[in-house]
Design a protein around this motif. Structure first.
Motif, PDB file in Angstrom:
ATOM      1  N   LYS A  69       0.837  -1.205   0.000  1.00  0.00           N
ATOM      2  CA  LYS A  69       0.000   0.000   0.000  1.00  0.00           C
ATOM      3  C   LYS A  69       0.866   1.248   0.000  1.00  0.00           C
ATOM      4  O   LYS A  69       0.654   2.162  -0.789  1.00  0.00           O
ATOM      5  CB  LYS A  69      -0.887  -0.028   1.246  1.00  0.00           C
ATOM      6  CG  LYS A  69      -1.402   1.304   1.728  1.00  0.00           C
ATOM      7  CD  LYS A  69      -2.156   1.123   3.033  1.00  0.00           C
ATOM      8  CE  LYS A  69      -2.473   2.393   3.772  1.00  0.00           C
ATOM      9  NZ  LYS A  69      -1.337   3.165   4.267  1.00  0.00           N
ATOM     10  N   ASN A  70       1.844   1.281   0.912  1.00  0.00           N
ATOM     11  CA  ASN A  70       2.588   2.532   1.098  1.00  0.00           C
ATOM     12  C   ASN A  70       3.572   2.806  -0.027  1.00  0.00           C
ATOM     13  O   ASN A  70       4.132   3.897  -0.083  1.00  0.00           O
ATOM     14  CB  ASN A  70       3.319   2.520   2.447  1.00  0.00           C
ATOM     15  CG  ASN A  70       2.350   2.744   3.595  1.00  0.00           C
ATOM     16  OD1 ASN A  70       1.176   3.050   3.369  1.00  0.00           O
ATOM     17  ND2 ASN A  70       2.824   2.578   4.823  1.00  0.00           N
ATOM     18  N   ALA A  76      -2.009  10.166   2.583  1.00  0.00           N
ATOM     19  CA  ALA A  76      -1.029  10.087   1.496  1.00  0.00           C
ATOM     20  C   ALA A  76      -1.276  11.135   0.426  1.00  0.00           C
ATOM     21  O   ALA A  76      -0.396  11.416  -0.383  1.00  0.00           O
ATOM     22  CB  ALA A  76      -1.032   8.698   0.878  1.00  0.00           C
ATOM     23  N   ARG A 136       0.902  14.121  13.539  1.00  0.00           N
ATOM     24  CA  ARG A 136       1.316  14.069  12.147  1.00  0.00           C
ATOM     25  C   ARG A 136       1.482  15.429  11.483  1.00  0.00           C
ATOM     26  O   ARG A 136       0.823  15.743  10.500  1.00  0.00           O
ATOM     27  CB  ARG A 136       0.345  13.211  11.340  1.00  0.00           C
ATOM     28  CG  ARG A 136       0.219  11.823  11.885  1.00  0.00           C
ATOM     29  CD  ARG A 136      -0.493  10.910  10.917  1.00  0.00           C
ATOM     30  NE  ARG A 136       0.360   9.837  10.515  1.00  0.00           N
ATOM     31  CZ  ARG A 136       0.002   8.808   9.748  1.00  0.00           C
ATOM     32  NH1 ARG A 136      -1.191   8.729   9.275  1.00  0.00           N
ATOM     33  NH2 ARG A 136       0.846   7.879   9.441  1.00  0.00           N
ATOM     34  N   ASP A 180       5.734  19.807   9.002  1.00  0.00           N
ATOM     35  CA  ASP A 180       6.789  20.831   8.956  1.00  0.00           C
ATOM     36  C   ASP A 180       8.010  20.395   8.142  1.00  0.00           C
ATOM     37  O   ASP A 180       8.632  21.217   7.466  1.00  0.00           O
ATOM     38  CB  ASP A 180       7.226  21.196  10.385  1.00  0.00           C
ATOM     39  CG  ASP A 180       7.747  19.995  11.163  1.00  0.00           C
ATOM     40  OD1 ASP A 180       6.979  19.030  11.323  1.00  0.00           O
ATOM     41  OD2 ASP A 180       8.916  20.009  11.575  1.00  0.00           O
ATOM     42  N   GLY A 233       7.232  10.223   4.515  1.00  0.00           N
ATOM     43  CA  GLY A 233       6.470  11.031   3.559  1.00  0.00           C
ATOM     44  C   GLY A 233       7.273  12.209   3.048  1.00  0.00           C
ATOM     45  O   GLY A 233       7.229  12.537   1.850  1.00  0.00           O
ATOM     46  N   GLU A 243      13.216   3.352   4.319  1.00  0.00           N
ATOM     47  CA  GLU A 243      12.252   2.261   4.137  1.00  0.00           C
ATOM     48  C   GLU A 243      12.347   1.658   2.719  1.00  0.00           C
ATOM     49  O   GLU A 243      12.688   2.365   1.764  1.00  0.00           O
ATOM     50  CB  GLU A 243      10.823   2.811   4.333  1.00  0.00           C
ATOM     51  CG  GLU A 243      10.287   2.771   5.753  1.00  0.00           C
ATOM     52  CD  GLU A 243      11.000   3.696   6.739  1.00  0.00           C
ATOM     53  OE1 GLU A 243      11.913   4.425   6.334  1.00  0.00           O
ATOM     54  OE2 GLU A 243      10.640   3.663   7.926  1.00  0.00           O
ATOM     55  N   ASP A 283       4.047   0.342  12.095  1.00  0.00           N
ATOM     56  CA  ASP A 283       2.832  -0.221  11.497  1.00  0.00           C
ATOM     57  C   ASP A 283       2.595  -1.680  11.894  1.00  0.00           C
ATOM     58  O   ASP A 283       1.576  -2.260  11.527  1.00  0.00           O
ATOM     59  CB  ASP A 283       2.876  -0.094   9.967  1.00  0.00           C
ATOM     60  CG  ASP A 283       2.618   1.332   9.514  1.00  0.00           C
ATOM     61  OD1 ASP A 283       2.261   2.181  10.352  1.00  0.00           O
ATOM     62  OD2 ASP A 283       2.773   1.597   8.304  1.00  0.00           O
TER      63      ASP A 283
HETATM   64  C1  UD1 Z   1       4.366   6.633   6.543  1.00  0.00           C
HETATM   65  C2  UD1 Z   1       3.409   5.501   6.321  1.00  0.00           C
HETATM   66  C3  UD1 Z   1       2.854   5.021   7.654  1.00  0.00           C
HETATM   67  C4  UD1 Z   1       3.988   4.664   8.589  1.00  0.00           C
HETATM   68  C5  UD1 Z   1       4.975   5.812   8.696  1.00  0.00           C
HETATM   69  C6  UD1 Z   1       6.200   5.484   9.523  1.00  0.00           C
HETATM   70  C7  UD1 Z   1       2.374   5.994   4.194  1.00  0.00           C
HETATM   71  C8  UD1 Z   1       1.138   6.367   3.464  1.00  0.00           C
HETATM   72  N1  UD1 Z   1       2.290   5.975   5.514  1.00  0.00           N
HETATM   73  O1  UD1 Z   1       3.639   7.692   7.120  1.00  0.00           O
HETATM   74  O2  UD1 Z   1       2.056   3.882   7.403  1.00  0.00           O
HETATM   75  O3  UD1 Z   1       3.461   4.410   9.870  1.00  0.00           O
HETATM   76  O4  UD1 Z   1       5.421   6.191   7.381  1.00  0.00           O
HETATM   77  O5  UD1 Z   1       6.820   4.347   9.028  1.00  0.00           O
HETATM   78  O6  UD1 Z   1       3.386   5.677   3.598  1.00  0.00           O
HETATM   79  N2  UD1 Z   1       6.594  14.122  11.274  1.00  0.00           N
HETATM   80  C9  UD1 Z   1       6.780  15.429  11.646  1.00  0.00           C
HETATM   81  N3  UD1 Z   1       6.832  16.384  10.658  1.00  0.00           N
HETATM   82  C10 UD1 Z   1       6.709  16.072   9.348  1.00  0.00           C
HETATM   83  C11 UD1 Z   1       6.513  14.725   8.977  1.00  0.00           C
HETATM   84  C12 UD1 Z   1       6.457  13.773   9.974  1.00  0.00           C
HETATM   85  O7  UD1 Z   1       6.912  15.742  12.816  1.00  0.00           O
HETATM   86  O8  UD1 Z   1       6.769  16.974   8.494  1.00  0.00           O
HETATM   87  C13 UD1 Z   1       6.501  13.092  12.330  1.00  0.00           C
HETATM   88  C14 UD1 Z   1       5.127  12.448  12.349  1.00  0.00           C
HETATM   89  O9  UD1 Z   1       4.230  13.212  13.103  1.00  0.00           O
HETATM   90  C15 UD1 Z   1       5.436  11.123  12.985  1.00  0.00           C
HETATM   91  C16 UD1 Z   1       6.840  10.805  12.469  1.00  0.00           C
HETATM   92  O10 UD1 Z   1       7.382  12.040  12.028  1.00  0.00           O
HETATM   93  O11 UD1 Z   1       5.474  11.250  14.376  1.00  0.00           O
HETATM   94  C17 UD1 Z   1       6.865   9.790  11.339  1.00  0.00           C
HETATM   95  O12 UD1 Z   1       6.153  10.301  10.241  1.00  0.00           O
HETATM   96  P1  UD1 Z   1       6.492   9.916   8.742  1.00  0.00           P
HETATM   97  O13 UD1 Z   1       7.729   9.089   8.690  1.00  0.00           O
HETATM   98  O14 UD1 Z   1       6.428  11.150   7.930  1.00  0.00           O
HETATM   99  O15 UD1 Z   1       5.285   8.976   8.372  1.00  0.00           O
HETATM  100  P2  UD1 Z   1       4.262   9.141   7.184  1.00  0.00           P
HETATM  101  O16 UD1 Z   1       4.988   9.411   5.915  1.00  0.00           O
HETATM  102  O17 UD1 Z   1       3.163  10.038   7.582  1.00  0.00           O
END
Ligand code: UD1
Length: 416
Positions: free
Chosen positions: A22-23, A92, A120, A123, A163, A187, A303
């Protein structure tokens, strides 16, 4: 909104073939917005998040055909804005920011929704775009980013966000000059997107390491691609075998990607056998308790956190799990306790006293992976359980009940 009816305590055995991740699939779909021509994506899971993303792409002018596991995308012109209702339904969608900013010079997205697992913030994404020359405004509940043409930048992330790594990689493919992302996420899905972008003609290297370098090009084409297997789907089904005292195999996987989970299962006493493209597990007479902390890859995946907590209810002794990636990811523990589990969340840790005899109850899924954990708990519980709000589960697992029925589970989908 359907429900699952589960009758537990039937040891599962057999083989489950794993779908594409999915991701990864979701990100490859948005990466196609950078290109021109016809893409053929294989091994795409039939899950509602992919359908939702297909809706986002259609609204942007992409022709989308989805048959079996083959997703065909025809990208000619890309136009307009992301439909707000769709963006709100899925985190996403924020990934469209990178490609659209690169392609159209402007993007407006609603602040995204998604799983209810913590704050989430965005920034890291936004700071990266700004370093590449974008101007970002926050208007009420939306972000507006503008940049006539992004330029390369040397960007150090304060945290290896998955992300943000993907978003900046995508934006940088067509930026002027070289972009370097330091402290990038590692990842397997990041490697997938690098390979996909390079198939389109981009120049990206370093994915899978903490430093990714992207040399911008003027234009990108199309490519055919097969999505990497879903390590979280695979892990969930391995746990389904073990939580019922059964044994079985997941096939079409990359065993290396499952290493942090397999290490934990071995430490719990499970038999683990790795062959090319598949992994088998065998239940031991008694599972042992464990201590583990989640972390960015190659750490233990957040996850898999709810599912492994469900398994810990069937391990002898006190297990402890620390969640360091997301805050507020323990909502499902209250539901597992309704089955008779003894789980105590405390700030960023959760303590599980095992082994508990679970018995059927009426539960409600609150998010995707938490929902999967409830199914696991119900499979281990004596008698019948009902799990409501399974649309959360359908976001990320293709026909979960059919996969589980195939290995002997008594689980049915009930229409509401
Ligand atoms: C992706 C996955 C999700 C998985 C996660 C961590 C997808 C669609 N989702 O989510 O299933 O659980 O990776 O492996 O691929 N953060 C910030 N600022 C930002 C971005 C993130 O503080 O700008 C924090 C988030 O709040 C969180 C942590 O960083 O606490 C991890 O987030 P991130 O690695 O970005 O996960 P996602 O991409 O949202």
């Amino acid at each position: 909104m359907g429900k699952f009816l589960v009758e537990g305590r039937h040891p599962l055995s057999g083989r489950i073939s794993i779908n594409g991740a999915k991701n990864s699939a979701l990100k490859l779909m948005v990466a196609a917005l950078l290109g021109h021509g016809t893409f053929r994506l294989e091994n795409v899971p039939r899950i509602t998040d992919v359908e939702t993303m297909a809706g986002v792409l259609r609204a942007l002018g992409v022709e989308v055909h989805f048959t079996s596991d083959l997703l065909k995308l025809d990208v000619s012109s890309v136009r307009g804005q992301t439909p707000e209702a769709l963006v709100k339904a899925m985190r996403a969608s924020v990934q469209v920011m990178g490609p659209l900013l690169a392609r159209l010079g402007r993007v407006e997205v609603a602040r995204p929704g998604g799983c209810n697992i913590g704050s989430r913030p965005l920034d890291i994404h936004l700071a990266g775009f700004e370093q590449m020359g974008a101007k970002i405004e926050v208007k009420d509940d939306r972000f507006v980013a503008r940049a006539p043409r992004l330029h390369g930048a040397d960007i150090t992330f304060r945290y290896p966000s998955v992300g943000a790594t993907e978003n900046i990689m995508m934006a940088a493919t067509m930026a002027k000059g070289r972009t370097i992302i330091r402290n990038a996420a590692r990842e397997p899905e990041i490697i997938d997107i690098q390979d996909f972008l390079n198939g389109m003609g981009a120049q990206v290297q370093g994915a899978g390491t903490p430093v990714i370098t992207i040399d911008g090009v003027r234009e990108l084409g199309a490519t055919d691609f097969s999505v990497v297997p879903d390590r979280i789907e695979a892990g969930t089904y391995l746990l389904a075998f073990l939580i019922t005292g059964g044994s079985g195999t997941v096939e079409h996987v990359v065993p290396d990607h499952l290493a942090p989970l397999l290490d934990l299962l071995e430490a719990m006493g499970a038999g683990v056998e790795i062959r090319e493209g598949e992994v088998s597990v065998v239940s031991p007479p008694a599972l042992k308790s464990f201590q583990v902390s989640t972390g960015p890859y190659p750490g233990f995946p957040t996850d898999m956190q709810p599912q492994v907590v469900a398994l810990a209810t069937q391990a002898e002794g006190r297990s402890e799990l620390k969640e360091v990636v997301f805050d507020r990811r323990f909502g499902y523990t209250l539901e597992l306790n309704k089955l008779g589990a003894n789980i105590a969340p405390n700030n960023r840790a959760v303590f599980i006293q095992g082994k508990t005899d679970l018995s059927g109850a009426s539960l409600t899924a609150g998010d995707l992976r938490g929902g999967a954990a409830l199914v696991l708990g119900a499979l281990a519980a004596e008698g019948q359980s009902i799990i409501g709000d399974i649309e959360h589960i359908d976001r990320g697992y293709e026909a979960m009940e059919e996969r589980l029925q195939g290995v002997g589970a008594k689980i049915q989908r009930l229409a509401d």
